[in-house]
Design a protein around this motif. Structure first.
Motif, PDB file in Angstrom:
ATOM      1  N   ALA A 244       5.140  -7.881  -5.046  1.00  0.00           N
ATOM      2  CA  ALA A 244       5.563  -8.714  -6.177  1.00  0.00           C
ATOM      3  C   ALA A 244       4.512  -8.795  -7.283  1.00  0.00           C
ATOM      4  O   ALA A 244       4.765  -9.428  -8.320  1.00  0.00           O
ATOM      5  N   ILE A 245       3.339  -8.186  -7.089  1.00  0.00           N
ATOM      6  CA  ILE A 245       2.291  -8.271  -8.111  1.00  0.00           C
ATOM      7  C   ILE A 245       1.798  -6.873  -8.480  1.00  0.00           C
ATOM      8  O   ILE A 245       2.104  -5.887  -7.800  1.00  0.00           O
ATOM      9  N   ASP A 246       1.026  -6.794  -9.567  1.00  0.00           N
ATOM     10  CA  ASP A 246       0.503  -5.537 -10.099  1.00  0.00           C
ATOM     11  C   ASP A 246      -0.981  -5.450  -9.751  1.00  0.00           C
ATOM     12  O   ASP A 246      -1.782  -6.278 -10.200  1.00  0.00           O
ATOM     13  N   THR A 247      -1.372  -4.447  -8.995  1.00  0.00           N
ATOM     14  CA  THR A 247      -2.752  -4.342  -8.543  1.00  0.00           C
ATOM     15  C   THR A 247      -3.722  -4.023  -9.686  1.00  0.00           C
ATOM     16  O   THR A 247      -4.941  -4.062  -9.490  1.00  0.00           O
ATOM     17  N   GLN A 248      -3.192  -3.711 -10.862  1.00  0.00           N
ATOM     18  CA  GLN A 248      -4.056  -3.439 -12.016  1.00  0.00           C
ATOM     19  C   GLN A 248      -4.371  -4.708 -12.794  1.00  0.00           C
ATOM     20  O   GLN A 248      -5.197  -4.681 -13.719  1.00  0.00           O
ATOM     21  N   LYS A 249      -3.710  -5.809 -12.468  1.00  0.00           N
ATOM     22  CA  LYS A 249      -3.918  -7.061 -13.190  1.00  0.00           C
ATOM     23  C   LYS A 249      -4.803  -8.006 -12.373  1.00  0.00           C
ATOM     24  O   LYS A 249      -5.176  -7.717 -11.244  1.00  0.00           O
ATOM     25  N   ARG A 250      -5.119  -9.158 -12.959  1.00  0.00           N
ATOM     26  CA  ARG A 250      -5.962 -10.152 -12.308  1.00  0.00           C
ATOM     27  C   ARG A 250      -5.200 -11.463 -12.170  1.00  0.00           C
ATOM     28  O   ARG A 250      -4.446 -11.852 -13.068  1.00  0.00           O
TER      29      ARG A 250
END
Length: 383
Positions: free
Chosen positions: A86-92
């Protein structure tokens, strides 16, 4: 990067500070004893050289913490994984999670973030009540922890909370770091996980714009942590009886040390972390006219639903829920062998509780409750 001096006493150490901190740690007798215990087959001189080669806290985590956690999981867990779909590993993100284990909740998150493809780990909120020893305070700040100051007079507490919030916004916006913070102060001893609105109020003290804009800037992700077995369950049950029998009972720093040691070395079975979607979209559905008193309660309840929805439930949870309610509602979720193992486990945990007037019926109920509550909360969301 220039870090404002106002954060100096609470932030993790910066790379240029590490050589002096490493030397301070390596000269500390207690820290050297810990190194010898954790890495018994590696000469001190080798560990020393390896530590002094680390140029950043992330280097330190990869060189020392990652391997230690892999070895620890091999001895104390059947599995450990995290769902990050559910999340983007490139974001924080700011991970807001339920809180089971003093040390491992955040430590395992660091490992799992790297396993998932994140290029960094997370900065960790840790209460200063756990940092009475100078070398421990040094070590956690090497390990990317920032300090939550507690038990201050009201005016100082407000100032400390504002500084803490400002730092967290700085870590996300300027340092490009992830953050982990528990949904409440201290662990939920009965596993009835609830987000304290006060935590959200603190998060919204920093940043700019409206309350919604300030919280959105932190990119909050509700994180569910599910341990099959809680190594500290018998200690938590014991504390319930101590508080029942003595209204003035307070845990000592030595009790926290025992809880940390037990949580790290005890058997945990299966471990699952689950990331819900970032709540930014939900926050923007909240109208600007919602009263501030309702706003934080509404957001806290939403985070709770996400955490409860994503529990990984095990046979021990279903059996405990049925025993507590005197029903067989979840009988299809466990076998007769699971029941036998459950009964043996509860008996073993009760036997570990050393109280002069041990109330086994009360303690058994407390153990059942802490394993049943994830099932009860999950049903409230999905049924």
């Amino acid at each position: 990067m220039k870090i404002p001096a106002v954060f100096d006493t609470i932030r993790p150490f910066e790379p240029e500070e590490l050589p002096d901190v490493f030397r301070r740690l390596l000269n500390d007798v207690q820290f050297r004893q810990v190194l010898a215990y954790v890495f018994p087959d590696i000469p001190f001189e080798v560990l020393q050289a390896k530590m002094l080669q680390c140029k950043s806290s992330l280097d330190f985590q990869k060189a020392f913490c990652y391997g230690f956690l892999e070895h620890l999981l091999g001895k104390t867990a059947k599995s450990c994984d995290m769902d990050t779909k559910a999340i983007d590993t490139q974001k924080r993100y700011t991970f807001v999670s339920n809180h089971r284990d003093i040390v491992l909740d955040s430590a395992l998150l660091d490992k799992l973030l790297l396993d998932a493809g994140f290029t960094t780990t997370c900065e960790i909120a840790i209460g200063d009540n756990l940092l009475s020893l100078p070398w421990v305070k040094d070590l956690v700040r090497v390990n990317k922890s920032f300090i939550v100051e507690r038990n201050l007079p009201m005016r100082q507490m407000l100032l400390a909370s504002k500084r803490l919030s400002d730092y967290m916004h700085f870590a996300i916006d300027s340092k490009n770091e992830n953050i982990w913070i528990a949904q409440r102060e201290g662990r939920a001893k009965d596993s009835d996980d609830r987000t304290q609105p006060a935590v959200l109020k603190m998060l919204a003290m920093g940043g700019e714009g409206s309350l919604i804009q300030r919280l959105s800037a932190l990119h909050i992700v509700p994180l569910t942590i599910s341990y099959e077995y809680d190594p500290c369950d018998f200690l938590k049950a014991k504390e319930f009886q101590q508080k029942r029998d003595d209204a003035l009972f307070r845990k000592s720093p030595a009790d926290d040390i025992v809880s940390m040691q037990t949580g790290i070395t005890g058997y945990k079975g299966h471990i699952h972390y689950h990331c819900a979607p970032c709540i930014d979209d939900f926050l923007h559905t909240l109208g600007p006219d919602i009263p501030k008193t309702e706003l934080f309660d509404t957001i806290a309840a939403y985070i709770d639903r996400q955490i409860h929805r994503h529990y990984r439930l095990y046979p021990i949870n279903y059996i405990a829920a049925d025993r507590l309610a005197n029903t067989d509602r979840h009988a299809d979720r466990y076998t007769s062998d699971d029941i036998r193992q459950f009964d043996e486990y509860i008996a073993q945990r009760l036997a570990l509780i050393d109280l002069p007037h041990r109330d086994d019926d009360f303690l058994r109920n407390r153990l059942l409750t802490m394993y049943a509550n994830p099932v009860i909360n999950h049903h409230r969301v999905v049924d």
